[in-house]
Design an enzyme around this catalytic site. Structure first.
Site, PDB file in Angstrom:
ATOM      1  N   CYS A   1     -28.319  -7.715 -15.657  1.00 49.99           N
ATOM      2  CA  CYS A   1     -28.050  -7.180 -17.392  1.00 49.99           C
ATOM      3  C   CYS A   1     -29.255  -7.415 -18.318  1.00 49.99           C
ATOM      4  CB  CYS A   1     -26.590  -7.998 -17.283  1.00 49.99           C
ATOM      5  SG  CYS A   1     -26.307  -7.878 -19.073  1.00 49.99           S
TER       6      CYS A   1
ATOM      7  N   CYS B   1     -23.557  -5.653 -18.339  1.00 46.98           N
ATOM      8  CA  CYS B   1     -22.907  -6.061 -18.324  1.00 46.98           C
ATOM      9  C   CYS B   1     -21.066  -4.712 -18.700  1.00 46.98           C
ATOM     10  CB  CYS B   1     -21.422  -7.268 -18.127  1.00 46.98           C
ATOM     11  SG  CYS B   1     -22.321  -8.453 -17.342  1.00 46.98           S
TER      12      CYS B   1
ATOM     13  N   CYS C   1     -27.654 -10.449 -20.595  1.00 50.71           N
ATOM     14  CA  CYS C   1     -26.804 -11.509 -20.263  1.00 50.71           C
ATOM     15  C   CYS C   1     -27.648 -12.007 -18.994  1.00 50.71           C
ATOM     16  CB  CYS C   1     -25.314 -11.844 -20.380  1.00 50.71           C
ATOM     17  SG  CYS C   1     -24.608 -11.275 -18.159  1.00 50.71           S
TER      18      CYS C   1
ATOM     19  N   CYS D   1     -19.859 -10.818 -19.751  1.00 50.63           N
ATOM     20  CA  CYS D   1     -21.051 -10.968 -20.412  1.00 50.63           C
ATOM     21  C   CYS D   1     -21.136 -12.208 -21.432  1.00 50.63           C
ATOM     22  CB  CYS D   1     -21.406  -9.302 -20.819  1.00 50.63           C
ATOM     23  SG  CYS D   1     -23.076  -8.956 -21.083  1.00 50.63           S
TER      24      CYS D   1
ATOM     25  N   GLY E   1       0.777  -1.213   0.036  1.00 54.13           N
ATOM     26  CA  GLY E   1       0.120  -0.057  -0.215  1.00 54.13           C
ATOM     27  C   GLY E   1       0.616   1.747   0.388  1.00 54.13           C
TER      28      GLY E   1
END
Lengths: 191, 285
Positions: B239, B264, B242, B270, B30
């Site tokens: 979605c 998506c 899909c 997708c 980090g």
């Protein structure tokens, strides 16, 4: 009379990439042992330590090397072009036979912990010693590493180093063609 | 592979410098490590940080996937993929599961990443405190002291003003309980995927000249309060193509009469679902 200089990496670009990925994966997953082969350095330098130097060291990274490595100094200087760090506190990389006194190296500061030294510790073997239990970032559960040649009080020395976080020294353990890394974040206890 | 360039475009000296920065970044999860960002054959803001990290990591056996906002077929993704196919001769793919290195702008793939994969994020602004404290000297000191009160105040003010934390993307995280980190402008929806991810996560900010990293299996916590826990925000519909209900969705305006379609954002996810026979309400079987 000095021995003729042996070659470095056969393919400097792709071999150093391969070695880097081993070190990166080793640093990201403490204790995982990688094999890097293909370099035949002068004794007493082992090929893993030599490969790490060829991969990472250059004119920007002063190297402190233990006196035992004197026969390999010319080889390292020729292939890496690293300047000598006579004072360990100024070294970016250090090369040591067994664990050196970590207090002598630059641990970095809290504001710039990335300036700390990376110590390449050459050992007789990374397996077959007293097992150490490692925990920390990079490890799903704890793992064991059993190197031969670390001092008996290594766990205590390491606890002190880890206590400096975010400053601290990172170690790359090398033996023969094998390497494993111990970043400063890893917690180590005797298993 | 194009002749006349070093493997993966960058010279070896630059790669060594970036590789050293990457190793320190992994050792201090980090923490932003400064590096000597190079001029690349595309402008800052087009993923030069991510490209330099990818170039330093990539080998001839890697399979590279590049996504931009989840899509494999947008300009940025296509040109970066082509760049590495040309300068490194690596195989490329659009399938998340086949990739060994995934460079991304603003998304994490829906498919869970594995232990043998590396994800490289393109980062525009690596400093999470940037909007709160403009001085680099100050923010570096704050990171050194882990003094993140300012960010908590910002989140508190959001709650006081809007009743909730109003950050939809680039939602700040704490890495390994120590460093406050910008996850790059991924939607907050993707934040939970970073927590204890089996893959190694690398971040490159070219203009800002910073590299940082999250090792595998590292705790990554989105900042929140006990009484205002972190919530991933997403569209409420499935979605349209899909029918996925667990994927991050883009809203697409389809006409000038208020028509819209939710699809998506991860095009590979997708397409894979549609190939498997899933059909959404706007989809064609």
């Amino acid at each position: 009379m000095t021995a003729p200089l042996t070659a470095g990496f056969a393919d400097p670009v792709l071999d150093s990439q391969r070695c880097f990925r081993s070190v990166l994966d080793g640093m990201a997953r403490p204790g995982r042992i990688h094999t890097v082969s293909g370099v035949i350095p002068p004794a007493p330098l082992c090929s893993a330590a030599a490969a790490v130097l060829l991969t990472l060291a250059d004119h920007e990274t002063p190297l402190w090397a233990h006196a035992d490595f004197a026969p390999a100094r010319g080889w390292i200087a020729f292939h890496c072009g690293v300047p000598d760090a006579a004072d360990p506190a100024r070294a970016v990389f250090a090369l040591s036979m067994g664990l050196p006194d970590l207090a002598g190296f630059n641990p970095g500061t809290h504001e710039a912990p990335e300036t700390s030294a990376t110590v390449i510790v050459q050992l007789p073997s990374l397996t077959g010693g007293a097992p150490l239990r490692l925990r920390g970032p990079g490890l799903r559960d704890s793992v064991l590493l059993a190197p031969i040649g670390l001092p008996a009080d290594f766990v205590i020395v390491w606890r002190r180093n880890r206590g400096l976080f975010p400053a601290g020294i990172d170690l790359i353990l090398c033996a023969g063609e094998e390497l494993a890394a111990l970043p400063r974040t890893v917690a180590i206890e005797e298993a | 592979m194009t002749e006349g360039y070093n493997f993966a475009y960058l010279d070896e000296q630059t790669k060594r410098m970036i590789r050293r920065a990457l190793l320190k970044a992994v050792a201090i999860p980090g923490h932003q490590v400064p590096f000597g960002s190079r001029e690349m054959p595309l402008p800052y803001g087009w993923g030069t940080g991510g490209i330099q990290v990818t170039a330093s990591v990539l080998g001839p056996d890697d399979v590279l996937k590049v996504i931009d906002q989840g899509a494999d077929d947008t300009t940025n993704a296509v040109s970066i993929r082509r760049f590495f196919a040309k300068t490194a001769g690596v195989a490329t793919t659009t399938h998340t599961a086949e990739a060994t290195v995934i460079q991304t702008r603003h998304r994490i793939p829906e498919k869970a990443l594995r232990d043998d994969q590396i994800i490289v994020y393109q980062v525009p602004q690596p400093e999470p405190l940037f909007r709160l404290e403009s001085s680099r000297v100050e923010t570096r000191r704050m990171h050194g002291l882990a003094d993140y009160g300012l960010m908590h105040v910002k989140l508190y003010e959001d709650v006081a003003r809007f009743g909730q934390i109003s950050i939809a993307y680039d939602y700040p995280v704490m890495v390994n309980g120590r460093y406050l980190m910008s996850p790059s402008p991924i939607p907050a929806f993707d934040n939970p995927k970073m927590d204890r991810m089996p893959a190694l996560q690398l971040f490159g900010a070219g203009r800002e000249k910073r590299i940082y990293a999250i090792p595998p299996w590292t705790d990554v916590r989105s900042l929140d309060f006990d009484d205002h826990p972190f919530r991933a925000i997403n569209a409420l519909e499935p979605c349209g193509l899909c029918g996925a209900t667990d994927a991050y969705l883009d809203e697409v305006v389809t006409d000038d009469k208020g028509g819209r379609l939710f699809v998506c954002s991860d095009t590979d996810h997708c397409a894979e679902r549609r190939d498997a026979g899933h059909v959404g309400k706007d989809g064609v079987p």
